[in-house]
Design an enzyme around this catalytic site. Structure first.
Site, PDB file in Angstrom:
ATOM      1  N   LYS A 175       0.876  -1.185   0.000  1.00 13.40           N
ATOM      2  CA  LYS A 175       0.000   0.000   0.000  1.00 13.40           C
ATOM      3  C   LYS A 175       0.909   1.230   0.000  1.00 13.40           C
ATOM      4  O   LYS A 175       1.438   1.622   1.031  1.00 13.40           O
ATOM      5  CB  LYS A 175      -0.876  -0.015   1.256  1.00 13.40           C
ATOM      6  N   GLU A 250       9.435   2.532  11.149  1.00 14.08           N
ATOM      7  CA  GLU A 250      10.432   3.604  10.978  1.00 14.08           C
ATOM      8  C   GLU A 250       9.655   4.905  11.034  1.00 14.08           C
ATOM      9  O   GLU A 250       8.922   5.235  10.097  1.00 14.08           O
ATOM     10  CB  GLU A 250      11.138   3.490   9.623  1.00 14.08           C
ATOM     11  N   CYS A 284      12.759  11.844   6.949  1.00 16.16           N
ATOM     12  CA  CYS A 284      12.785  11.572   8.395  1.00 16.16           C
ATOM     13  C   CYS A 284      14.187  11.760   8.930  1.00 16.16           C
ATOM     14  O   CYS A 284      14.379  11.897  10.128  1.00 16.16           O
ATOM     15  CB  CYS A 284      12.193  10.214   8.735  1.00 16.16           C
ATOM     16  N   GLU A 385       8.432  17.242  15.156  1.00 14.61           N
ATOM     17  CA  GLU A 385       8.823  17.053  13.758  1.00 14.61           C
ATOM     18  C   GLU A 385       7.953  17.948  12.869  1.00 14.61           C
ATOM     19  O   GLU A 385       6.735  17.926  12.980  1.00 14.61           O
ATOM     20  CB  GLU A 385       8.635  15.586  13.362  1.00 14.61           C
TER      21      GLU A 385
HETATM   22  C1  UN1 Z   1      13.681   8.830   4.956  1.00 14.42           C
HETATM   23  O1  UN1 Z   1      13.791  10.042   5.082  1.00 14.42           O
HETATM   24  O2  UN1 Z   1      12.626   8.253   5.297  1.00 14.42           O
HETATM   25  O3  UN1 Z   1      19.535   8.992   4.495  1.00 14.42           O
HETATM   26  C2  UN1 Z   1      14.716   7.971   4.345  1.00 14.42           C
HETATM   27  C3  UN1 Z   1      18.718   9.505   3.749  1.00 14.42           C
HETATM   28  C4  UN1 Z   1      18.079   8.667   2.660  1.00 14.42           C
HETATM   29  C5  UN1 Z   1      16.944   7.881   3.199  1.00 14.42           C
HETATM   30  C6  UN1 Z   1      15.955   8.706   3.953  1.00 14.42           C
HETATM   31  N1  UN1 Z   1      19.065   7.803   2.061  1.00 14.42           N
HETATM   32  O4  UN1 Z   1      18.362  10.658   3.882  1.00 14.42           O
END
Ligand code: UN1
Length: 495
Positions: A175, A250, A284, A385
């Protein structure tokens, strides 16, 4: 006419059972419709899970090196189609082309890693405490994996989950975020073209509440891998606990870059620009706080505001653009509301803090890259955040204070320290509470073959990427083979 997309269930492209649809638009130009997608619900999820369950019985018996060969073909096709996939992704979610190319590359790296893992998937052989007895622990497939992914890495994150899931012999119900369904569809097409059998990968488009939660709650789904917000992660965890599913989460971050007075300031400047405003701050791993040693605070800040003011906003498909739009209206509203909160709580805007007035940007969800100074560690913009182009700057007196403030968050994904002092660097590595620490590099830039994930409310202890994700997608089976011909009682007959 906008292109019409479908779900892919049991090897067939199908509409949502209800016949309902939703539109996806280009965030840099909301007049442009990327496509029309099925607005699915529980019935569609039921069909997909049924297909995945049936397909599992055959897929689990395909030798892992063969499954790996299919994933190698997936990587090859992604290499051939890299530019086209990158353009589709920029059109769909806005980040600039250099970054969407990187996103596809991360998927390619993940494919080749998975392909080679097909010839490893190591287990253990261990001596038995009894004579003429053989002990081993082997990895076995688990079943149906529910994969629920975000829009900020429309290719990389689904590949982090789907490729190891398949390599380990599981089948998938996927999804994708409703902001990036076209990129997800391309990925499924590539998997099929590479020889993944019918039913092994199924895609169901739609909303998180209707489709995502139906997958999470489904009694016949064995594991869930989710990347998204901490709020949704908690709901998933709660619902999944009713069927005791294995869940990998995550979630959010509030990552900081700490710059010490002995750091290379030019390097730190390039680092924070990339970390904070790459992907319009929508990672993130994005740098959301900048912690500056008081001795370099003013100098660094003035260099930084100069550079930020020069960042070019625009359509990520155009040459020379540094920063694309926010992904949608809701995300830009969140950014706006945090800017108001920052001002109310007494922080000051050094640059940005508004929607650009440029008529060329009038039909996109753009927001100017923004820096807040005079931020106190307890301000909401230092704690929550934001997931947008907003950076909060905090001043500190020492490395210890810097680390303490860096750790003062409910999250713990990425972190960065700029220093030339090797003792300070190792102290930071030891004391920072985060899943990832960079020394003299920004908070973003994780590589596909390394463990990826965070501590505290960033996740629930699992890691994606590298060798670690294979622990999540496979089950350990412990095997004892007694070839003594008699009953041997462990713990009893040998002591
Ligand atoms: C994310 O922001 O969910 O290290 C992943 C990084 C990328 C992956 C980010 N290679 O910013």
């Amino acid at each position: 006419m906008a292109k019409k997309f479908q779900n892919f269930i049991n090897g067939k492209w199908v509409d949502a059972q209800s016949g309902r649809t939703f539109e996806n638009r280009n965030p840099a130009n909301w007049d442009e419709i990327v496509g029309v997608f099925p607005r699915s619900d529980k019935q569609d999820v039921d069909n997909a899970v049924k297909a995945a369950r049936e397909a599992f019985e055959k897929w689990r018996l395909v030798p892992a090196p063969k499954r790996g060969d299919i994933l190698r073909r997936v990587g090859d096709i992604m290499v051939a189609r890299k530019e086209e996939l990158a353009r589709q992704m920029t059109q769909e979610m806005g980040k600039v082309l250099a970054e969407t190319r990187g996103d596809v590359q991360e998927g390619i790296d993940t494919a080749y890693y998975a392909a080679s893992e097909g010839r490893r998937l190591f287990g253990h052989t261990v001596p038995s405490e009894l004579p003429n007895k053989f002990n081993m622990a082997i990895r076995v497939p688990i079943g149906v994996a529910g994969v629920v992914t975000p829009w900020n890495f429309p290719m990389a994150i689904p590949t982090w989950k789907i490729f190891p899931a398949l390599l380990c012999g599981n089948t998938v119900v996927f999804k994708p975020a409703s902001d990036t369904p076209a990129s997800a569809t391309s990925l499924v097409e590539i998997l099929m073209e590479s020889g993944v059998p019918e039913g092994v990968v199924n895609i169901v488009h739609g909303g998180g509440g209707e489709v995502g939660m139906a997958i999470v709650g489904h009694p016949d789904v064995d594991l869930i891998s989710f990347t998204g917000s901490t709020t949704v992660g908690k709901k998933i965890s709660e619902l999944a606990s009713q069927t005791l599913k294995r869940v990998s989460l995550e979630l959010g971050g509030k990552n900081a870059q700490l710059v010490m007075d002995d750091g290379d300031l030019k390097l730190a400047l390039d680092g924070v620009l990339w970390g904070a405003f790459g992907t319009t701050g929508q990672r993130c791993t994005a740098t959301s706080r900048l912690i500056l040693h008081e001795k370099i605070h003013d100098e660094f800040l003035s260099m930084l505001t100069d550079r930020v003011a020069k960042l070019k906003l625009g359509d990520g498909l155009k040459n020379g653009v540094d920063v694309g739009p926010c992904v949608n209206e809701g995300q830009r509203k969140t950014v706006q509301s945090y800017v108001e909160i920052g001002l109310q709580q007494g922080a000051r805007i050094a640059v940005g803090g508004e929607i650009p007035k440029d008529p060329e940007l009038a039909k996109g969800w753009f927001y100017k890259p923004t820096i807040f100074t005079d931020v106190k560690p307890d301000h909401r913009i230092a704690k929550e955040e934001i997931f947008g182009p907003v950076l909060s700057v905090i001043k500190v007196k020492s490395l210890e204070e810097g680390i303490r403030i860096l750790n003062d968050t409910i999250y713990g994904l990425s972190s960065s320290v700029y220093t030339r002092n090797v003792n300070g660097a190792f102290q930071a590595i030891r004391d920072i509470k985060a899943g990832i620490t960079y020394i003299n590099a920004p908070t973003i830039g994780a590589e596909a073959h390394m463990p990826f994930g965070g501590v505290k409310q960033t996740g629930n202890g699992h890691r994606e990427g590298g060798w670690t994700v294979y622990d999540f997608f496979s089950e350990w089976k412990t095997v004892y083979i007694d070839y003594s011909g008699g009953l041997q009682r462990a713990q009893i007959d040998n002591y």
